[in-house]
Enzyme design. Structure first.
Site, PDB file in Angstrom:
ATOM      1  N   GLY A  12      26.501  -5.843 -51.956  1.00 28.90           N
ATOM      2  CA  GLY A  12      26.182  -6.174 -53.348  1.00 28.90           C
ATOM      3  C   GLY A  12      25.747  -7.599 -53.624  1.00 28.90           C
ATOM      4  N   ASN A  14      22.700  -8.860 -53.547  1.00 32.05           N
ATOM      5  CA  ASN A  14      21.498  -8.869 -54.401  1.00 32.05           C
ATOM      6  C   ASN A  14      21.853  -8.551 -55.851  1.00 32.05           C
ATOM      7  OD1 ASN A  14      18.750  -9.380 -53.080  1.00 32.05           O
ATOM      8  ND2 ASN A  14      19.821  -8.142 -51.547  1.00 32.05           N
ATOM      9  N   ASN A 106      12.837  -1.634 -55.305  1.00 36.69           N
ATOM     10  CA  ASN A 106      13.720  -1.771 -54.137  1.00 36.69           C
ATOM     11  C   ASN A 106      13.428  -3.110 -53.472  1.00 36.69           C
ATOM     12  OD1 ASN A 106      15.566  -0.963 -52.046  1.00 36.69           O
ATOM     13  ND2 ASN A 106      13.809  -0.557 -50.723  1.00 36.69           N
ATOM     14  N   HIS A 108      13.586  -4.943 -49.624  1.00 34.69           N
ATOM     15  CA  HIS A 108      13.714  -4.616 -48.203  1.00 34.69           C
ATOM     16  C   HIS A 108      13.587  -5.908 -47.385  1.00 34.69           C
ATOM     17  CE1 HIS A 108      13.583  -2.161 -44.630  1.00 34.69           C
ATOM     18  NE2 HIS A 108      12.570  -2.905 -44.204  1.00 34.69           N
ATOM     19  N   GLU A 141       8.763   8.499 -53.194  1.00 36.44           N
ATOM     20  CA  GLU A 141       9.742   9.340 -52.498  1.00 36.44           C
ATOM     21  C   GLU A 141       9.764   9.110 -50.991  1.00 36.44           C
ATOM     22  OE1 GLU A 141       6.938  10.421 -54.013  1.00 36.44           O
ATOM     23  OE2 GLU A 141       6.555  12.526 -53.520  1.00 36.44           O
TER      24      GLU A 141
HETATM   25  C1  GRF Z   1      19.572  -6.412 -48.200  1.00 34.76           C
HETATM   26  O1  GRF Z   1      19.164  -7.043 -47.002  1.00 34.76           O
HETATM   27  C2  GRF Z   1      18.452  -5.592 -48.771  1.00 34.76           C
HETATM   28  O2  GRF Z   1      17.182  -6.146 -48.538  1.00 34.76           O
HETATM   29  C3  GRF Z   1      18.592  -4.287 -48.028  1.00 34.76           C
HETATM   30  O3  GRF Z   1      19.978  -4.101 -47.897  1.00 34.76           O
HETATM   31  C4  GRF Z   1      20.632  -5.363 -47.935  1.00 34.76           C
HETATM   32  C5  GRF Z   1      21.621  -5.281 -49.051  1.00 34.76           C
HETATM   33  O4  GRF Z   1      22.426  -6.429 -49.131  1.00 34.76           O
HETATM   34  N1  GRF Z   1      17.931  -3.224 -48.732  1.00 34.76           N
HETATM   35  P1  GRF Z   1      23.366  -6.631 -50.394  1.00 34.76           P
HETATM   36  O5  GRF Z   1      24.219  -5.372 -50.522  1.00 34.76           O
HETATM   37  O6  GRF Z   1      22.500  -6.832 -51.602  1.00 34.76           O
HETATM   38  O7  GRF Z   1      24.196  -7.827 -50.075  1.00 34.76           O
END
Ligand code: GRF
Length: 199
Positions: A12, A14, A106, A108, A141
């Site tokens: 969590g 982000n 999203n 990534h 999707e």
């Molecule tokens: C991040 O590296 C994001 O890019 C990927 O999963 C990870 C999630 O990290 N999709 P967090 O849960 O936000 O710390």
């Protein structure tokens, strides 16, 4: 004020960076709900500490359509403007994507289309690239595949490990995710095929 829903599955960080930007006034939005498909996700407790409604809806043993139907029912009550996947480990069904067409983002940890899927930082190290980074994209999707909104690059050093590279990328993730959300909420873009053109 525009309302976000956050879907996550784990740590969590982000989500927390987005919530922090909202708290300090640099992102004009509110987070209506945080939902995790994993009840033990740390992101849920971070949300509760911030007083943000946090819901665990376990996806264990459920197929995609059934689970996503439950998600849609929950999200419809929230009237959210934008759904942000933040470390959400499931691919969304076509039905879910249709319900929220062009309203799902999203993040990534690679420069897509390089290294989609799991362990993107490990994939980048194994491949030997000299630059990697992160991507915020609209969700369709398919896995890590929709139109790209923002990207940030970081160098890959010879002595990097998955941990050091991930940390360097994460700093950029926390920066560009809020920036991308701001762009979308302000409507400062248009989508032309695969291209997101910023105004
Ligand atoms: C991040 O590296 C994001 O890019 C990927 O999963 C990870 C999630 O990290 N999709 P967090 O849960 O936000 O710390």
């Amino acid at each position: 004020m525009k309302r976000l829903a956050i879907l996550l599955s784990g740590r969590g960080s982000n989500f927390d960076a987005i919530a922090e930007n909202i708290a300090k006034g640099s992102l004009d939005a509110s987070i209506g709900i945080v939902i995790s498909n994993r009840p033990e996700a740390r992101g849920l407790s971070l949300a509760r500490e911030r007083g943000i409604p946090a819901l665990a809806i376990s996806s264990k043993g459920l197929d995609r359509e059934v689970y996503d139907h439950t998600l849609i029912q929950t999200l419809r009550q929230q009237e959210v403007d934008l759904i942000c996947l933040a470390g959400y480990t499931r691919v969304l069904s076509a039905g879910f994507v249709r319900e929220y067409a062009n309203r799902i983002l999203n993040i990534h940890p690679s420069l897509l289309p390089a290294f989609p899927g799991l362990d993107a930082q490990r994939q980048a190290l194994d491949y030997g690239v000299k630059l990697s980074g992160c991507t915020v994209h609209f969700v369709d999707e398919y896995l890590d595949a929709g139109p790209v909104l923002l990207q940030a690059a970081v160098p890959v050093f010879d002595d990097d490990t998955v941990a050091t590279l991930s940390t360097r990328i994460l700093v950029e993730e926390h920066r560009i995710y809020s920036e991308a959300i701001r762009l979308v909420l302000q409507g400062d873009y248009r989508i032309e095929g695969r291209r997101v053109v910023l105004k």
